[in-house]
Design a protein around this motif. Structure first.
Motif, mmCIF file in Angstrom:
data_model
loop_
_atom_site.group_PDB
_atom_site.id
_atom_site.type_symbol
_atom_site.label_atom_id
_atom_site.label_comp_id
_atom_site.label_asym_id
_atom_site.label_seq_id
_atom_site.Cartn_x
_atom_site.Cartn_y
_atom_site.Cartn_z
ATOM 1 N N THR A 144 0.846 -1.194 0.000
ATOM 2 C CA THR A 144 0.000 0.000 0.000
ATOM 3 C C THR A 144 0.881 1.244 0.000
ATOM 4 O OG1 THR A 144 -0.114 0.051 2.419
ATOM 5 C CG2 THR A 144 -1.799 -1.224 1.261
ATOM 6 N N VAL A 145 0.295 2.355 -0.398
ATOM 7 C CA VAL A 145 1.052 3.611 -0.459
ATOM 8 C C VAL A 145 1.501 4.036 0.942
ATOM 9 C CG1 VAL A 145 0.948 6.035 -1.129
ATOM 10 C CG2 VAL A 145 -0.181 4.306 -2.538
ATOM 11 N N LYS A 146 0.641 3.827 1.929
ATOM 12 C CA LYS A 146 0.974 4.213 3.297
ATOM 13 C C LYS A 146 2.148 3.409 3.823
ATOM 14 C CE LYS A 146 -1.096 4.714 7.903
ATOM 15 N NZ LYS A 146 -2.337 4.540 8.707
ATOM 16 N N ILE A 147 2.111 2.089 3.608
ATOM 17 C CA ILE A 147 3.208 1.242 4.077
ATOM 18 C C ILE A 147 4.502 1.576 3.350
ATOM 19 C CG2 ILE A 147 4.046 -1.130 4.175
ATOM 20 C CD1 ILE A 147 1.210 -2.045 4.658
ATOM 21 N N ALA A 148 4.425 1.768 2.032
ATOM 22 C CA ALA A 148 5.625 2.080 1.258
ATOM 23 C C ALA A 148 6.223 3.420 1.678
ATOM 24 C CB ALA A 148 5.298 2.087 -0.232
ATOM 25 N N THR A 149 5.369 4.417 1.924
ATOM 26 C CA THR A 149 5.868 5.720 2.364
ATOM 27 C C THR A 149 6.548 5.623 3.722
ATOM 28 O OG1 THR A 149 4.071 6.791 1.137
ATOM 29 C CG2 THR A 149 5.234 8.123 2.768
ATOM 30 N N GLY A 150 5.941 4.872 4.639
ATOM 31 C CA GLY A 150 6.566 4.681 5.956
ATOM 32 C C GLY A 150 7.886 3.946 5.861
ATOM 33 N N GLU A 151 7.963 2.936 4.986
ATOM 34 C CA GLU A 151 9.217 2.203 4.817
ATOM 35 C C GLU A 151 10.316 3.113 4.272
ATOM 36 O OE1 GLU A 151 10.136 -0.808 5.500
ATOM 37 O OE2 GLU A 151 8.266 -1.825 6.030
ATOM 38 N N LEU A 152 9.984 3.953 3.308
ATOM 39 C CA LEU A 152 10.991 4.833 2.715
ATOM 40 C C LEU A 152 11.440 5.908 3.700
ATOM 41 C CD1 LEU A 152 9.502 5.251 -0.875
ATOM 42 C CD2 LEU A 152 11.500 3.916 -0.215
ATOM 43 N N ARG A 153 10.516 6.432 4.490
ATOM 44 C CA ARG A 153 10.902 7.458 5.459
ATOM 45 C C ARG A 153 11.809 6.912 6.552
ATOM 46 N NH1 ARG A 153 5.145 10.688 6.407
ATOM 47 N NH2 ARG A 153 5.171 11.836 4.403
ATOM 48 N N GLY A 154 11.683 5.634 6.829
ATOM 49 C CA GLY A 154 12.517 5.042 7.864
ATOM 50 C C GLY A 154 13.910 4.663 7.406
ATOM 51 N N THR A 155 14.256 4.974 6.151
ATOM 52 C CA THR A 155 15.576 4.605 5.614
ATOM 53 C C THR A 155 16.543 5.780 5.570
ATOM 54 O OG1 THR A 155 14.838 5.047 3.337
ATOM 55 C CG2 THR A 155 14.512 2.819 4.190
ATOM 56 N N PHE A 156 16.110 6.970 5.977
ATOM 57 C CA PHE A 156 16.961 8.153 5.829
ATOM 58 C C PHE A 156 18.264 8.005 6.612
ATOM 59 C CE2 PHE A 156 12.955 10.930 5.096
ATOM 60 C CZ PHE A 156 12.805 10.355 3.841
ATOM 61 N N ALA A 157 18.163 7.567 7.861
ATOM 62 C CA ALA A 157 19.357 7.488 8.714
ATOM 63 C C ALA A 157 20.307 6.379 8.260
ATOM 64 C CB ALA A 157 18.944 7.271 10.163
ATOM 65 N N THR A 158 19.774 5.335 7.642
ATOM 66 C CA THR A 158 20.615 4.198 7.262
ATOM 67 C C THR A 158 21.388 4.452 5.980
ATOM 68 O OG1 THR A 158 18.907 2.788 8.246
ATOM 69 C CG2 THR A 158 20.577 1.690 6.932
ATOM 70 N N CYS A 159 20.868 5.325 5.122
ATOM 71 C CA CYS A 159 21.501 5.525 3.814
ATOM 72 C C CYS A 159 22.898 6.112 3.930
ATOM 73 C CB CYS A 159 20.615 6.416 2.942
ATOM 74 S SG CYS A 159 19.160 5.570 2.310
ATOM 75 N N LYS A 160 23.122 6.978 4.918
ATOM 76 C CA LYS A 160 24.457 7.558 5.096
ATOM 77 C C LYS A 160 25.476 6.472 5.417
ATOM 78 C CE LYS A 160 27.025 10.926 7.854
ATOM 79 N NZ LYS A 160 26.959 11.921 8.952
ATOM 80 N N ALA A 161 25.136 5.587 6.340
ATOM 81 C CA ALA A 161 26.051 4.490 6.669
ATOM 82 C C ALA A 161 26.221 3.536 5.500
ATOM 83 C CB ALA A 161 25.531 3.737 7.893
ATOM 84 N N LEU A 162 25.157 3.338 4.719
ATOM 85 C CA LEU A 162 25.247 2.443 3.561
ATOM 86 C C LEU A 162 26.145 3.031 2.486
ATOM 87 C CD1 LEU A 162 24.254 -0.263 2.502
ATOM 88 C CD2 LEU A 162 22.310 0.922 1.471
ATOM 89 N N LEU A 163 26.097 4.341 2.288
ATOM 90 C CA LEU A 163 26.996 4.985 1.330
ATOM 91 C C LEU A 163 28.446 4.848 1.769
ATOM 92 C CD1 LEU A 163 24.991 8.240 0.489
ATOM 93 C CD2 LEU A 163 25.433 6.312 -1.030
ATOM 94 N N THR A 164 28.691 5.022 3.060
ATOM 95 C CA THR A 164 30.048 4.826 3.579
ATOM 96 C C THR A 164 30.514 3.390 3.375
ATOM 97 O OG1 THR A 164 29.612 6.516 5.256
ATOM 98 C CG2 THR A 164 31.504 5.083 5.607
ATOM 99 N N LEU A 165 29.600 2.441 3.593
ATOM 100 C CA LEU A 165 29.935 1.028 3.384
ATOM 101 C C LEU A 165 30.292 0.772 1.923
ATOM 102 C CD1 LEU A 165 29.969 -1.989 4.255
ATOM 103 C CD2 LEU A 165 27.543 -2.037 3.708
ATOM 104 N N ASP A 166 29.483 1.271 0.997
ATOM 105 C CA ASP A 166 29.760 1.061 -0.430
ATOM 106 C C ASP A 166 31.097 1.662 -0.834
ATOM 107 O OD1 ASP A 166 27.382 -0.275 -0.710
ATOM 108 O OD2 ASP A 166 26.265 1.473 -1.410
ATOM 109 N N PHE A 167 31.408 2.844 -0.303
ATOM 110 C CA PHE A 167 32.684 3.481 -0.637
ATOM 111 C C PHE A 167 33.854 2.646 -0.134
ATOM 112 C CE2 PHE A 167 36.183 6.318 0.597
ATOM 113 C CZ PHE A 167 36.485 6.871 -0.646
ATOM 114 N N ARG A 168 33.788 2.198 1.108
ATOM 115 C CA ARG A 168 34.872 1.387 1.658
ATOM 116 C C ARG A 168 34.995 0.049 0.939
ATOM 117 N NH1 ARG A 168 35.044 1.405 8.133
ATOM 118 N NH2 ARG A 168 36.864 0.152 7.550
#
Length: 366
Positions: A144-168
């Motif tokens: 559903t749109v509500k579930i998908a929106t909530g899932e995407l909003r909860g990924t903001f903090a993790t993306c920074k660490a994931l970018l650092t992981l990909d770079f390393r």
């Protein structure tokens, strides 16, 4: 010999785990973490089937996540373009270049949001016991749109660490394959070692360095199996692509010749893959269809483009599911190494042992 040594090492680890379980009063069949069954042998065929099942199960949620993230990306793109046009700033080269860069970065971040959300969605589907055959539950309750929106909003903090992981991870692979010794084998080993670092960081909430180390521990003894499974999945994908192209060639026989450049189609020499790819990437092949093609050829081209878009989506999702399944299976089968023996830990260093004159002096003094 290497496979036999890996097998012996894995057997020793299972023997240690069973011994610990027997000391704790547990059954040997419950050694496998997270399950109440004895460990089963993993095969490339079984893992490929599971990748297909997980891809079908999580396809509705992934489609909704992609649509929501695409709407976010186009909101900035179209809204910013409209705002710049009202301010008559789109004609300024520096402003236009800066806006293009910002839009590209935002689209990249939206793709990262989807990547993290798909991993968490797969783990949540396992926790909820979702079945890939239950399409109604997967499409109605989870996509559903509500579930998908909530899932995407909860990924903001993790993306920074994931970018650092990909770079390393990229730096380590390049260092081992190009900078240190120009042997691709070393880079391939490092690539396989860090294959499940993404799910480790996202699902276990570890730092980038801890995720790389943890991935290396989990993938010990499973590198060749990952290569076999990836090759088998690629073979299945190639067969699907070949079947779709062959079906269109049978239904509309004139379409392949129409998509080729006129000078190539009329020549008697053999057509190369580069000639065909050039027309697809530049868009000139589809321009010829709209200009000189019949209605059936235009309709077939539209359907072919839709099939290509659908297949590319499922291939991307299947690759992500392959990584997640390997993380799940290796985590369940992982056995921590036994604690280091204090006697060996305090063993005399080699350099000290080579100093025989000091050893004789110490023995005489004692």
């Amino acid at each position: 010999s290497r496979s036999r040594s890996r097998s012996r090492s894995r057997s020793r680890r299972w023997a240690i785990a069973r011994a610990r379980a027997s000391e704790a009063g547990e059954s040997a069949d419950e050694v496998e973490v997270g399950t109440g069954r004895a460990p089963t042998r993993l095969t490339a065929r079984a893992l490929t089937l599971r990748v297909m099942e997980y891809t079908i199960r999580d396809a509705p949620l992934s489609v909704m996540l992609t649509l929501v993230a695409g709407a976010w990306a186009q909101t900035l793109n179209l809204g910013g373009t409209f705002a710049l046009a009202l301010a008559h700033a789109h004609t300024i080269p520096l402003v236009a270049a800066a806006f293009t860069l910002v839009v590209a970065l935002w689209k990249f971040m939206c793709s990262m949001f989807v990547r993290v959300a798909v991993m968490r969605g797969s783990a949540r589907g396992d926790d909820e016991g979702c079945d890939w055959r239950d399409l109604k539950t997967n499409a109605v309750r989870r996509a559903t749109v509500k579930i998908a929106t909530g899932e995407l909003r909860g990924t903001f903090a993790t993306c920074k660490a994931l970018l650092t992981l990909d770079f390393r991870r990229v730096v380590s692979i390049l260092w081992n394959s190009v900078l240190t010794i120009p042997v691709p084998y070393l880079g391939l080993i490092r690539l396989l070692d860090y294959a499940v670092a993404g799910p480790v960081l996202v699902l276990e909430q570890k730092t980038s360095g801890e995720a790389l180390k943890r991935s290396q521990e989990l993938m010990y003894g499973y590198r060749v199996l990952l290569m076999k499974t990836a090759f088998l999945c690629s073979t299945v994908a190639s067969i699907m692509v070949g079947g779709v192209i062959g079906a269109f060639a049978v239904v509309v026989p004139t379409l392949p010749q129409l998509l080729l450049p006129p000078e190539v189609a009329s020549s008697t020499t053999a057509t190369t893959v580069g000639d065909v790819a050039q027309g697809f990437f530049s868009g000139s092949a589809f321009d010829r269809v709209w200009q000189v093609g019949s209605s059936s050829e235009r309709s077939a081209t539209i359907v072919l483009l839709m099939c290509g878009l659908t297949l590319s989506f499922f291939f991307t999702l299947g690759f992500r599911q392959l990584v997640y399944i390997f993380y799940k299976e290796t985590k369940e089968r992982y056995v921590p190494p036994p604690p280091e023996d204090p006697a060996k830990k305090n063993k005399t260093p080699l350099l000290r042992r080579l100093q025989f004159w000091r050893r004789n002096t110490e023995e005489a003094s004692t």
